[in-house]
Design a protein around this motif. Structure first.
Motif, PDB file in Angstrom:
ATOM      1  N   LEU A  43     -80.608  11.207 -36.381  1.00 41.92           N
ATOM      2  CA  LEU A  43     -81.236  11.138 -37.610  1.00 41.92           C
ATOM      3  C   LEU A  43     -80.586  11.913 -38.744  1.00 41.92           C
ATOM      4  O   LEU A  43     -80.907  12.729 -39.583  1.00 41.92           O
ATOM      5  CB  LEU A  43     -82.540  11.813 -37.512  1.00 41.92           C
ATOM      6  N   GLY A  44     -79.172  11.572 -38.900  1.00 45.38           N
ATOM      7  CA  GLY A  44     -78.331  12.499 -39.782  1.00 45.38           C
ATOM      8  C   GLY A  44     -77.818  13.745 -39.432  1.00 45.38           C
ATOM      9  O   GLY A  44     -77.117  14.318 -40.395  1.00 45.38           O
ATOM     10  N   ARG A  59     -72.823  16.538 -42.356  1.00 44.25           N
ATOM     11  CA  ARG A  59     -71.565  16.367 -42.944  1.00 44.25           C
ATOM     12  C   ARG A  59     -71.627  14.820 -43.543  1.00 44.25           C
ATOM     13  O   ARG A  59     -71.256  14.385 -44.628  1.00 44.25           O
ATOM     14  CB  ARG A  59     -70.286  16.504 -42.120  1.00 44.25           C
ATOM     15  N   LYS A  60     -71.853  13.870 -42.489  1.00 39.94           N
ATOM     16  CA  LYS A  60     -71.655  12.431 -42.581  1.00 39.94           C
ATOM     17  C   LYS A  60     -72.999  12.056 -43.561  1.00 39.94           C
ATOM     18  O   LYS A  60     -72.739  11.330 -44.507  1.00 39.94           O
ATOM     19  CB  LYS A  60     -72.127  11.726 -41.165  1.00 39.94           C
ATOM     20  N   TYR A  61     -74.122  12.525 -43.553  1.00 41.59           N
ATOM     21  CA  TYR A  61     -75.303  12.416 -44.493  1.00 41.59           C
ATOM     22  C   TYR A  61     -74.860  12.776 -46.054  1.00 41.59           C
ATOM     23  O   TYR A  61     -75.173  11.929 -46.781  1.00 41.59           O
ATOM     24  CB  TYR A  61     -76.515  13.176 -43.911  1.00 41.59           C
ATOM     25  N   ILE A  62     -74.130  13.894 -46.124  1.00 45.44           N
ATOM     26  CA  ILE A  62     -73.880  14.129 -47.392  1.00 45.44           C
ATOM     27  C   ILE A  62     -72.694  13.419 -48.002  1.00 45.44           C
ATOM     28  O   ILE A  62     -72.717  13.195 -49.264  1.00 45.44           O
ATOM     29  CB  ILE A  62     -73.119  15.647 -47.463  1.00 45.44           C
ATOM     30  N   LEU A 109     -83.781  17.189 -50.171  1.00 47.73           N
ATOM     31  CA  LEU A 109     -84.878  17.998 -49.412  1.00 47.73           C
ATOM     32  C   LEU A 109     -84.476  17.915 -47.839  1.00 47.73           C
ATOM     33  O   LEU A 109     -84.815  18.896 -47.063  1.00 47.73           O
ATOM     34  CB  LEU A 109     -86.210  17.589 -49.677  1.00 47.73           C
ATOM     35  N   TYR A 110     -84.283  16.852 -47.404  1.00 44.21           N
ATOM     36  CA  TYR A 110     -83.891  16.390 -45.941  1.00 44.21           C
ATOM     37  C   TYR A 110     -82.645  17.470 -45.678  1.00 44.21           C
ATOM     38  O   TYR A 110     -82.667  17.776 -44.399  1.00 44.21           O
ATOM     39  CB  TYR A 110     -83.524  14.877 -45.742  1.00 44.21           C
ATOM     40  N   LEU A 111     -81.777  17.602 -46.511  1.00 40.36           N
ATOM     41  CA  LEU A 111     -80.504  18.294 -46.119  1.00 40.36           C
ATOM     42  C   LEU A 111     -80.788  19.674 -45.893  1.00 40.36           C
ATOM     43  O   LEU A 111     -80.097  20.542 -45.648  1.00 40.36           O
ATOM     44  CB  LEU A 111     -79.546  18.373 -47.334  1.00 40.36           C
ATOM     45  N   THR A 112     -81.973  20.149 -46.758  1.00 41.82           N
ATOM     46  CA  THR A 112     -82.305  21.860 -46.265  1.00 41.82           C
ATOM     47  C   THR A 112     -82.665  21.972 -44.941  1.00 41.82           C
ATOM     48  O   THR A 112     -82.637  23.324 -44.773  1.00 41.82           O
ATOM     49  CB  THR A 112     -83.716  22.112 -47.342  1.00 41.82           C
TER      50      THR A 112
END
Length: 193
Positions: A43-44, A59-62, A109-112
């Protein structure tokens, strides 16, 4: 033991390998499952194990967000937001794609999860989801440019640490009193021994 299910993906976590194998056998008897081995991506979230600990990053999600927003060639920023920046809800220069702004802030928000350094800045931007203006979008772009400079940054949990996650629970949609109000309760207890 922890069991996390997302659609057709199941993640098992335990410090007892025999428990995991026993549950794998049970699940395989009931359903046809395929064991993909140690967790690497879910899930990222990117998970890397070493002799010293476990590293989590997105990293990939970013990089996917930067690609989707056309910022892969943008100039990186040294920090996520100017300390003197004053964002206002009273500005009338509305951003032309409010749903795009909301989607971007949701992704931030998910990145937090792995980037607690972003939490304050993303929560500031969350205040303007109802009526985002151009300056709010520009501030979100600044956060993305900061992420461009630091895409592999994340969390590291050393094996030799005394830090232990004591309890973590999320309750969403809890009915309260006669009014049937919906509340979000987040309990996060950390303890060190």
């Amino acid at each position: 033991m922890a069991l996390l299910v997302y659609v057709d993906d199941v993640l098992l976590a335990s410090d007892n390998i025999l428990e995991i194998e026993r549950l794998n056998t049970f699940l395989d008897a009931k359903f046809t499952i395929k064991d993909l081995g140690p967790l690497k991506y879910f899930l990222g979230l990117e998970v890397a194990r070493s002799k010293t600990g476990i590293s989590l990053c997105q990293r990939k999600y970013i990089l996917d967000i930067l690609e989707d927003t056309g910022l892969t060639r943008s100039k990186p920023a040294a920090f996520p937001m100017e300390s003197t920046l004053k964002l206002s809800a009273n500005d009338t220069n509305f951003y032309e794609d409010p749903s795009g702004y909301r989607r971007l802030i949701g992704r931030l928000l998910y990145l937090t999860l792995t980037r607690p350094d972003l939490a304050y800045f993303v929560l500031v931007l969350c205040q303007f989801l109802a009526k985002p203006v151009v300056s709010h979008h520009q501030a979100a772009i600044r956060v993305l440019r900061y992420l461009k400079a630091t895409p592999g940054q994340g969390l590291f949990f050393p094996f030799s640490s005394d830090f232990q996650l004591k309890d973590f629970s999320i309750v969403i949609g809890q009915a309260v009193s006669i009014l049937e109000r919906v509340s979000l309760v987040l309990q996060f207890f950390l303890a060190t021994y």
